[in-house]
Design an enzyme around this catalytic site. Sequence first.
Site, PDB file in Angstrom:
ATOM      1  N   MET A 150       0.836  -1.201   0.000  1.00 37.90           N
ATOM      2  CA  MET A 150       0.000   0.000   0.000  1.00 37.90           C
ATOM      3  C   MET A 150       0.876   1.259   0.000  1.00 37.90           C
ATOM      4  SD  MET A 150      -3.404  -0.930   2.077  1.00 37.90           S
ATOM      5  CE  MET A 150      -2.766  -0.778   3.730  1.00 37.90           C
ATOM      6  N   GLY A 151       2.161   1.091  -0.339  1.00 39.71           N
ATOM      7  CA  GLY A 151       3.033   2.254  -0.445  1.00 39.71           C
ATOM      8  C   GLY A 151       3.529   2.744   0.901  1.00 39.71           C
ATOM      9  N   ALA A 152       4.029   4.012   0.914  1.00 42.55           N
ATOM     10  CA  ALA A 152       4.758   4.546   2.078  1.00 42.55           C
ATOM     11  C   ALA A 152       5.846   3.529   2.446  1.00 42.55           C
ATOM     12  CB  ALA A 152       3.825   4.828   3.253  1.00 42.55           C
ATOM     13  N   HIS A 189       9.379  -3.334   3.173  1.00 43.51           N
ATOM     14  CA  HIS A 189       8.923  -3.564   1.799  1.00 43.51           C
ATOM     15  C   HIS A 189      10.111  -3.899   0.879  1.00 43.51           C
ATOM     16  CE1 HIS A 189       5.675  -0.702   3.277  1.00 43.51           C
ATOM     17  NE2 HIS A 189       4.961  -1.720   2.873  1.00 43.51           N
ATOM     18  N   GLN A 205     -10.376  -2.714   2.264  1.00 46.44           N
ATOM     19  CA  GLN A 205      -9.854  -3.413   3.441  1.00 46.44           C
ATOM     20  C   GLN A 205      -9.778  -2.522   4.674  1.00 46.44           C
ATOM     21  OE1 GLN A 205      -5.979  -4.191   1.430  1.00 46.44           O
ATOM     22  NE2 GLN A 205      -5.094  -3.891   3.461  1.00 46.44           N
ATOM     23  N   LYS A 251       5.123  -9.982   8.995  1.00 45.90           N
ATOM     24  CA  LYS A 251       4.561  -8.894   9.806  1.00 45.90           C
ATOM     25  C   LYS A 251       3.031  -9.012   9.888  1.00 45.90           C
ATOM     26  CE  LYS A 251       4.217  -4.486  11.301  1.00 45.90           C
ATOM     27  NZ  LYS A 251       2.869  -4.156  10.956  1.00 45.90           N
ATOM     28  N   ASP A 252       2.403  -9.384   8.757  1.00 46.33           N
ATOM     29  CA  ASP A 252       0.952  -9.588   8.730  1.00 46.33           C
ATOM     30  C   ASP A 252       0.701 -11.101   8.685  1.00 46.33           C
ATOM     31  OD1 ASP A 252      -0.207  -6.702   8.240  1.00 46.33           O
ATOM     32  OD2 ASP A 252       1.579  -6.896   7.011  1.00 46.33           O
ATOM     33  N   SER A 281       4.364   1.278   7.829  1.00 48.66           N
ATOM     34  CA  SER A 281       4.054   2.596   7.257  1.00 48.66           C
ATOM     35  C   SER A 281       3.387   3.476   8.313  1.00 48.66           C
ATOM     36  CB  SER A 281       3.121   2.435   6.065  1.00 48.66           C
ATOM     37  OG  SER A 281       3.686   1.548   5.136  1.00 48.66           O
TER      38      SER A 281
END
Length: 278
Positions: free
Chosen positions: A30-32, A37, A61, A149-150, A186
């Site tokens: 999702m960037g940032a 990443h 989400q 992490k997730d 992020s």
Amino acid sequence: MKIFTSKSELSDALQDLKAQKKQIGLVPTMGALHDGHTSLINIARQQTDVVVCSIFVNPTQFTDPLDLEKYPRTVEDDIKKLEDAGCDILFLPEVAEMYSQNEKWTIDLGYLETILEGQSRPGHYQGVTQIVYKLFQITSPDKAFFGQKDYQQVLVIKRMVSIFQLPVELVMCPIQRSQEGLALSSRNIHLSPEEKRQAYAISRALFKMKEHASGAHPEKLKEIGLHVLNQEPEIKLDYCEILDKDTLKQPGEGTSGLVALIAASVGQTRLIDNMILN
Ligand code: AMP
């Protein structure tokens, strides 16, 4: 690095590469972007020929509109980081490119959707599977890379892949942490220095549980974790659970290993972290 905003153009380009027998690796984000990443990009580069990173802040989400609104967006920086990391293709679609109006999506995620993040953020994993399914359809990756992490998300996506029998291999990549142990996220951007200091207790609790994991009863481990977390009274704990690492059920006879998972809010920022204990 090539940048695509159109799904059909990306699909066509990837079909050409596949015809040349190139292995495609997908890294959805999702960037940032941060070093967590880019570690996924590095692993993808080692394992596949063409690395596609997607950046899409997926509205379906998010369970809290304010969270969606304040989600950090740093596209210029992200492009630079991806170029430095050797990413081949960036997919950067607008919301209208990914969703038509009133689209429906429901899949049976069973037990996994009733616990932890599924319970705290109802509908979150429906949104996650909805977008990841679309990304898989557009890119037909040989491998897709997700962060530990997730942790629960990886199991959810595994289930989706199994439901639809998708021809993709999932690779779970290790959690990247700051020197102090804080899992990179992020959302850390929103933490004040004092909140960051408080947040260190989350990973401290996980490391402490891991240190005592050998032979200890899960309830005892949980006590150890809670003791560390309680040292920072400003932290609002959502859950601290020790579960079977394959099923996320309560550990019992025949458990192959344990994972500790924590979710907590520090100030206005909700953080998650986990650690495989044995
Ligand atoms: P996000 O942009 O937060 O949706 O994350 C995109 C991917 O990066 C997901 O697979 C995350 O699990 C992974 N990721 C996020 N933070 C980390 C981290 N600290 N270490 C490793 N992977 C991460």
